[in-house]
Design a protein around this motif. Structure first.
Motif, PDB file in Angstrom:
ATOM      1  N   PRO A  53       1.260  -1.217  -0.307  1.00 31.17           N
ATOM      2  CA  PRO A  53       0.276   0.001  -0.367  1.00 31.17           C
ATOM      3  C   PRO A  53       0.833   0.831   0.494  1.00 31.17           C
ATOM      4  CG  PRO A  53      -0.314  -1.677   1.746  1.00 31.17           C
ATOM      5  CD  PRO A  53       1.020  -1.644   1.234  1.00 31.17           C
ATOM      6  N   ASP A  54       1.930   1.041   0.166  1.00 30.71           N
ATOM      7  CA  ASP A  54       2.904   2.075   0.725  1.00 30.71           C
ATOM      8  C   ASP A  54       3.498   2.484  -1.227  1.00 30.71           C
ATOM      9  OD1 ASP A  54       2.504   2.987   2.947  1.00 30.71           O
ATOM     10  OD2 ASP A  54       4.051   1.780   3.855  1.00 30.71           O
ATOM     11  N   PHE A  55       3.450   1.879  -2.030  1.00 27.37           N
ATOM     12  CA  PHE A  55       4.882   1.939  -2.467  1.00 27.37           C
ATOM     13  C   PHE A  55       3.847   2.684  -4.157  1.00 27.37           C
ATOM     14  CE2 PHE A  55       5.830   0.511  -6.969  1.00 27.37           C
ATOM     15  CZ  PHE A  55       6.945  -0.039  -7.678  1.00 27.37           C
ATOM     16  N   SER A  56       4.815   4.060  -4.288  1.00 32.08           N
ATOM     17  CA  SER A  56       4.569   4.913  -4.876  1.00 32.08           C
ATOM     18  C   SER A  56       4.507   5.447  -6.566  1.00 32.08           C
ATOM     19  CB  SER A  56       5.372   6.296  -3.775  1.00 32.08           C
ATOM     20  OG  SER A  56       6.315   6.320  -3.986  1.00 32.08           O
ATOM     21  N   GLU A  57       5.232   6.002  -6.635  1.00 36.34           N
ATOM     22  CA  GLU A  57       4.909   6.345  -7.938  1.00 36.34           C
ATOM     23  C   GLU A  57       6.908   6.540  -8.254  1.00 36.34           C
ATOM     24  OE1 GLU A  57       3.901   8.831 -12.012  1.00 36.34           O
ATOM     25  OE2 GLU A  57       2.674   9.267 -10.931  1.00 36.34           O
ATOM     26  N   LYS A  58       6.783   7.125  -7.503  1.00 38.68           N
ATOM     27  CA  LYS A  58       8.482   7.730  -7.365  1.00 38.68           C
ATOM     28  C   LYS A  58       8.795   6.179  -7.005  1.00 38.68           C
ATOM     29  CE  LYS A  58      12.024  10.228  -5.471  1.00 38.68           C
ATOM     30  NZ  LYS A  58      12.934   8.558  -5.773  1.00 38.68           N
ATOM     31  N   ASP A  59       8.821   4.819  -6.462  1.00 37.53           N
ATOM     32  CA  ASP A  59       9.457   4.076  -6.300  1.00 37.53           C
ATOM     33  C   ASP A  59       9.386   3.024  -7.948  1.00 37.53           C
ATOM     34  OD1 ASP A  59       9.389   3.690  -3.131  1.00 37.53           O
ATOM     35  OD2 ASP A  59       7.381   3.050  -3.233  1.00 37.53           O
ATOM     36  N   LEU A  60       8.549   3.283  -8.146  1.00 39.56           N
ATOM     37  CA  LEU A  60       8.288   1.973  -9.717  1.00 39.56           C
ATOM     38  C   LEU A  60       9.299   3.007 -10.429  1.00 39.56           C
ATOM     39  CD1 LEU A  60       6.906   0.491 -11.624  1.00 39.56           C
ATOM     40  CD2 LEU A  60       4.874   2.711 -11.981  1.00 39.56           C
ATOM     41  N   ASP A  61       9.673   4.227 -10.625  1.00 41.28           N
ATOM     42  CA  ASP A  61      10.436   5.129 -11.270  1.00 41.28           C
ATOM     43  C   ASP A  61      11.882   4.729 -10.915  1.00 41.28           C
ATOM     44  OD1 ASP A  61       8.556   6.382 -12.600  1.00 41.28           O
ATOM     45  OD2 ASP A  61       8.375   8.211 -11.290  1.00 41.28           O
ATOM     46  N   ASP A  62      12.229   4.748  -9.908  1.00 37.71           N
ATOM     47  CA  ASP A  62      13.619   4.359  -9.197  1.00 37.71           C
ATOM     48  C   ASP A  62      13.465   2.884  -9.647  1.00 37.71           C
ATOM     49  OD1 ASP A  62      12.772   6.851  -8.084  1.00 37.71           O
ATOM     50  OD2 ASP A  62      13.370   5.949  -5.753  1.00 37.71           O
ATOM     51  N   ILE A  63      12.477   2.391  -9.702  1.00 36.57           N
ATOM     52  CA  ILE A  63      13.020   0.424 -10.291  1.00 36.57           C
ATOM     53  C   ILE A  63      13.082   0.219 -11.751  1.00 36.57           C
ATOM     54  CG2 ILE A  63      12.153  -1.450  -9.530  1.00 36.57           C
ATOM     55  CD1 ILE A  63      10.783  -1.358  -7.380  1.00 36.57           C
ATOM     56  N   ILE A  64      12.351   0.944 -12.196  1.00 38.41           N
ATOM     57  CA  ILE A  64      12.716   1.436 -13.634  1.00 38.41           C
ATOM     58  C   ILE A  64      14.218   1.554 -13.728  1.00 38.41           C
ATOM     59  CG2 ILE A  64      12.279   1.889 -15.976  1.00 38.41           C
ATOM     60  CD1 ILE A  64       8.863   1.986 -14.626  1.00 38.41           C
ATOM     61  N   GLU A  65      14.547   2.685 -13.235  1.00 37.57           N
ATOM     62  CA  GLU A  65      15.983   2.814 -13.821  1.00 37.57           C
ATOM     63  C   GLU A  65      17.107   2.624 -13.041  1.00 37.57           C
ATOM     64  OE1 GLU A  65      18.833   6.844 -12.403  1.00 37.57           O
ATOM     65  OE2 GLU A  65      16.355   7.432 -11.598  1.00 37.57           O
ATOM     66  N   GLU A  66      16.870   1.515 -12.160  1.00 42.61           N
ATOM     67  CA  GLU A  66      17.717   1.150 -11.871  1.00 42.61           C
ATOM     68  C   GLU A  66      17.949  -0.444 -12.390  1.00 42.61           C
ATOM     69  OE1 GLU A  66      19.141  -2.481  -7.942  1.00 42.61           O
ATOM     70  OE2 GLU A  66      17.977  -0.559  -7.688  1.00 42.61           O
ATOM     71  N   PHE A  67      16.446  -1.448 -12.841  1.00 43.40           N
ATOM     72  CA  PHE A  67      16.152  -2.298 -13.502  1.00 43.40           C
ATOM     73  C   PHE A  67      16.929  -1.760 -15.207  1.00 43.40           C
ATOM     74  CE2 PHE A  67      14.265  -3.865 -17.662  1.00 43.40           C
ATOM     75  CZ  PHE A  67      14.227  -5.339 -16.738  1.00 43.40           C
ATOM     76  N   ASN A  68      16.446  -0.438 -15.547  1.00 43.36           N
ATOM     77  CA  ASN A  68      17.912   0.395 -17.291  1.00 43.36           C
ATOM     78  C   ASN A  68      19.341   0.028 -17.335  1.00 43.36           C
ATOM     79  OD1 ASN A  68      15.255   0.107 -19.033  1.00 43.36           O
ATOM     80  ND2 ASN A  68      14.921   2.010 -17.873  1.00 43.36           N
ATOM     81  N   ASN A  69      20.158   0.486 -15.567  1.00 42.95           N
ATOM     82  CA  ASN A  69      20.805   0.083 -15.998  1.00 42.95           C
ATOM     83  C   ASN A  69      21.451  -1.426 -15.667  1.00 42.95           C
ATOM     84  OD1 ASN A  69      21.949   3.023 -15.712  1.00 42.95           O
ATOM     85  ND2 ASN A  69      20.648   3.190 -13.883  1.00 42.95           N
ATOM     86  N   ARG A  70      20.713  -2.104 -15.168  1.00 39.18           N
ATOM     87  CA  ARG A  70      21.721  -3.773 -15.031  1.00 39.18           C
ATOM     88  C   ARG A  70      21.737  -4.533 -16.190  1.00 39.18           C
ATOM     89  NH1 ARG A  70      18.226  -6.381 -10.750  1.00 39.18           N
ATOM     90  NH2 ARG A  70      18.252  -5.316  -8.400  1.00 39.18           N
ATOM     91  N   GLN A  71      23.005  -5.031 -16.330  1.00 37.02           N
ATOM     92  CA  GLN A  71      23.400  -5.236 -17.834  1.00 37.02           C
ATOM     93  C   GLN A  71      22.868  -7.155 -17.693  1.00 37.02           C
ATOM     94  OE1 GLN A  71      27.529  -6.474 -18.180  1.00 37.02           O
ATOM     95  NE2 GLN A  71      27.243  -7.167 -19.715  1.00 37.02           N
ATOM     96  N   ARG A  72      21.780  -7.284 -18.365  1.00 37.63           N
ATOM     97  CA  ARG A  72      21.502  -9.087 -17.789  1.00 37.63           C
ATOM     98  C   ARG A  72      22.162  -9.393 -18.670  1.00 37.63           C
ATOM     99  NH1 ARG A  72      15.104  -8.675 -19.164  1.00 37.63           N
ATOM    100  NH2 ARG A  72      15.587 -10.469 -17.508  1.00 37.63           N
ATOM    101  N   ARG A  73      22.207 -11.194 -18.375  1.00 40.20           N
ATOM    102  CA  ARG A  73      22.986 -12.138 -19.394  1.00 40.20           C
ATOM    103  C   ARG A  73      22.346 -12.854 -19.462  1.00 40.20           C
ATOM    104  NH1 ARG A  73      25.961  -9.334 -15.572  1.00 40.20           N
ATOM    105  NH2 ARG A  73      25.749 -11.280 -13.592  1.00 40.20           N
ATOM    106  N   PHE A  74      20.775 -13.082 -18.570  1.00 41.60           N
ATOM    107  CA  PHE A  74      20.399 -14.533 -19.334  1.00 41.60           C
ATOM    108  C   PHE A  74      20.816 -15.865 -19.226  1.00 41.60           C
ATOM    109  CE2 PHE A  74      18.579 -10.571 -21.218  1.00 41.60           C
ATOM    110  CZ  PHE A  74      17.555 -10.951 -20.898  1.00 41.60           C
ATOM    111  N   GLY A  75      22.056 -15.919 -17.886  1.00 40.45           N
ATOM    112  CA  GLY A  75      22.430 -17.180 -17.746  1.00 40.45           C
ATOM    113  C   GLY A  75      23.460 -17.422 -18.311  1.00 40.45           C
ATOM    114  N   LYS A  76      24.213 -16.359 -18.951  1.00 41.22           N
ATOM    115  CA  LYS A  76      25.403 -17.048 -19.523  1.00 41.22           C
ATOM    116  C   LYS A  76      26.801 -15.480 -19.107  1.00 41.22           C
ATOM    117  CE  LYS A  76      23.456 -16.159 -23.797  1.00 41.22           C
ATOM    118  NZ  LYS A  76      22.881 -15.488 -24.841  1.00 41.22           N
TER     119      LYS A  76
END
Length: 76
Positions: A53-76
């Motif tokens: 219930p306390d999850f905010s739009e800013k939390d979502l924005d921060d999560i998306i920003e962190e996700f976009n900065n991750r290097q995905r390797r798909f198990g490699k």
């Protein structure tokens, strides 16, 4: 019949849906509790101390920003 990943996936409730790229777990728990066990093999995971219930739009924005900065390797 040979059991393949594709065949197995056809028997899941989520058949025809893309596997999640990102799973966000709120409440400070560091487990998925069997949530989409097969489909989450290559998902990025984020864990928050906040309750849903306390999850905010800013939390979502921060999560998306962190996700976009991750290097995905798909198990490699």
């Amino acid at each position: 019949t040979e059991i393949t990943e594709e065949l197995f996936s056809q028997y899941l409730w989520t058949k025809g849906e893309s596997d999640p790229d990102l799973i966000v777990r709120t409440s400070g728990e560091y487990r998925l509790s069997n949530f989409l066990t097969w489909q989450s093999a290559y998902s990025e995971l984020m864990f928050l101390e906040k309750n849903w219930p306390d999850f905010s739009e800013k939390d979502l924005d921060d999560i998306i920003e962190e996700f976009n900065n991750r290097q995905r390797r798909f198990g490699k």
